[in-house]
Enzyme design. Sequence first.
Site, PDB file in Angstrom:
ATOM      1  CG  ASP A   6      16.684  -3.411  24.991  1.00  0.00           C
ATOM      2  OD1 ASP A   6      15.918  -2.912  24.139  1.00  0.00           O
ATOM      3  OD2 ASP A   6      16.709  -3.048  26.176  1.00  0.00           O
ATOM      4  CG  HIS A  36      13.015  -2.344  25.488  1.00  0.00           C
ATOM      5  ND1 HIS A  36      13.840  -1.441  24.872  1.00  0.00           N
ATOM      6  CD2 HIS A  36      12.294  -1.629  26.387  1.00  0.00           C
ATOM      7  CE1 HIS A  36      13.640  -0.232  25.385  1.00  0.00           C
ATOM      8  NE2 HIS A  36      12.707  -0.318  26.293  1.00  0.00           N
ATOM      9  CD  GLU A  73      12.111   3.166  27.776  1.00  0.00           C
ATOM     10  OE1 GLU A  73      12.444   4.338  27.960  1.00  0.00           O
ATOM     11  OE2 GLU A  73      12.909   2.299  27.344  1.00  0.00           O
TER      12      GLU A  73
HETATM   13  C1  ACM Z   1      14.691   1.944  31.535  1.00  0.00           C
HETATM   14  O1  ACM Z   1      15.596   2.767  31.755  1.00  0.00           O
HETATM   15  N1  ACM Z   1      14.074   1.910  30.357  1.00  0.00           N
HETATM   16  C2  ACM Z   1      14.259   1.004  32.542  1.00  0.00           C
END
Ligand code: ACM
Length: 762
Positions: free
Chosen positions: A186, A257, A321
Amino acid sequence: MLLLSCGLIACNNTPTANYQIVPLPQEITVAEGSGFTLDETTVIAYQGDEEMKRNATFLAEYIKEKVELDLPVTDQPAGKAITLSVSNSGDNPEGYHLTVNTDGVTIAGASPAGVFYGIQTLRKALPVTKGKAKLPAVEINDYPRFSYRGAHLDVSRHFFTVDSIKRFIDILALHNINRFHWHLTDDQGWRFEMKKYPKLSAIAAERDETVIGRNSGEYDGQHYGPFQYTQDDCREIVAYAAERHITVIPEIDLPGHMQAALAAYPEYGCTGGPYEVWKMWGVSENVLCAGNDATLQFIEDVLTEIVEVFPSEYIHVGGDECPKTEWEKCPKCQARIKALGLKDDDKHSAEMYLQSFVISHAEKFLNSKGRKIIGWDEILEGELAPTATVHSWRGISGGLEAAKKGHNCIMSPNTYMYFDYYQTKHTDDEPLAIGGYVPVETVYNYEPMHPSLTPEQQKHIIGVQANLWTEYIHTFTHVEYMELPRMAALCEVQWCKPENKDYENFKQRVIPLVELYDIKGYNYAKHIFDVNATFTADTIGNCVIAELCTIDGRPIYYTTDGSEPTEASPIYEKPIRIKANCILKAKGIGKRGATRLFSENITFNKATAKPVTLLQPTHRSYGYAGAPTLTDGLKGNHNYRTGRWLGFAGNDFEAVIDLQKPEAVSQVSLSTCVEKGDWVFDARGLIVSVSEDGEQYVEVFREEYPAMTEKNPNQIYHHEMNFTAIKARYVKVKALVEHSMPDWHGAKGYGAFLFVDEIAVN
Ligand code: ACM
Ligand code: ZN
């Protein structure tokens, strides 16, 4: 429970097994006969290979833990034995039959995994004792409802050692969970050793420091890392999990991420950097450049090493995201959009289709290696990769859409399955969490088979998973606290048929499971054992009624004067009627010790326990118990999702309180809870009007407020509205919602939420 105590008497106080365990087996049939006595003469006999021998060894360990017996393991048939075999011909590959009669115990699985679940059942059924246990005669036929029973752990935001990961896997095994979704990368750290990209170890595995709290703007000044799992560590964990019939599904979250990776290899970002391993939480705009062929090669290289280490059928490629801000500006990304002929349409932007291109690229590559992808539900935006399994997290709609499109999906809706959320409303006494409210009961009551799906579509829901993101979780002890006992509730969602589920019954069955947590030293949360209070405003008797209980029936002692309850305090026998300001404190005290202290302030004013009507609706997700919440004598805390606050969006808050007789009034007050990052703002104005008859109102107070600034803190705002005293029976309060969030906010121009609680009239 009654059966258990009879059993105790029947067999001269030899502690007796109780098959009412978690997860509850599908069919438990009490059999004729006196059952079997487990003692030092019992043997564990397995039929089969190494895998079965390991099963037998696990059983021996479990028996030692609970019954303090060292039983021999043999591959020879034996009398007075617990016999393990793969011979059950049920349809479910993870099913088993467990039989107990006077001759012995047999666990016959459809596979070694099935045998393992039979062993887990026996393990959990055993009493905690020394040297001898009685097993009542029984026939258990058991199998899981879902084939995918997952638990996720984020090791990027905070890292946990190989030993901790093994302990995590042991916890999964105890709950019959068969998939460990390992979130390895991440923005805040890259935790998987890559041979081809050494800077992912040298740079991306550490960060300079970490933000304090929820992006407070202040940093802890502590270098974090380097922390990483070597490929050998990962192989060791894969093997450890496999022995416990658990598949490790690694996640490389892409194309968003990725800031930690970009810190090491800035050339794969749109701007070329420089980037740093992120020191704060949230969604970074620095993502992989989708227009750069070298980036696609990087993805392939990473996935190549991933499939070498992880044998799982599925590889998770994230996809959540991924802001498109850089892609919109990046010449390479725009050139790719042009070359692929991607266009905005009424559903998606060209950049969303570009994300689908990246995910499909990863998919094709993994398919060529004989693997399949899972992606978070954002992969539905644009063109869904043809063989992808969708992981529904932003509620259930992604999962439903996937199932309707004929794709498999895994359900992890954040409102039920995010174990990083608070598990109690009393968040002031909790370690900091991301927010939210997901108590054990909420997890338990999740039902993934939505009525909008046809039976054929329902087959695409292959399972359920809980996720644990670790921004606020620094230690593995804290991981345990967030997981347990919510994982017990999760495993019944995953294992049991809905018709066999019952929360009241579950709470009884969780008690022996917790004894096992104690033996293992797991740091489980104890909220379910606390005194549980329900308050209702009685608008006829004008009082607040408190009902108290504990799940294990521990006697409850209480006080109403703020003092600490002891066994000398009044014992709770019937609902308590509260008519004036009071601090209610209560404690369960019994054989298993004392619960934590329950404490609640109930404050009275002229509006308390008086009828209240909402003239404008609550938001569909934040209506909770409705209008009575506003005058129930109880105040909401800093968490707006506990049910103490009512949420409004798109319309104002407007309520009328009936004081039931004319009263002199000169002040009305209310509070709002503000969490700006969640679009939850303070009111823009407040208006009070009063009436004698409920028809003709006179306005007595009006104030308007400027838009909130970035500097206004997230907190509870208490608003007092004072005016010249007037006699009135009806009081109308209106709070104006923010219809357009200011320019400084990430969602500028959108309407905000308004959360309101406790209206006082004086
Ligand atoms: C997530 O909680 N961003 C998958
Ligand atoms: Zn780019």
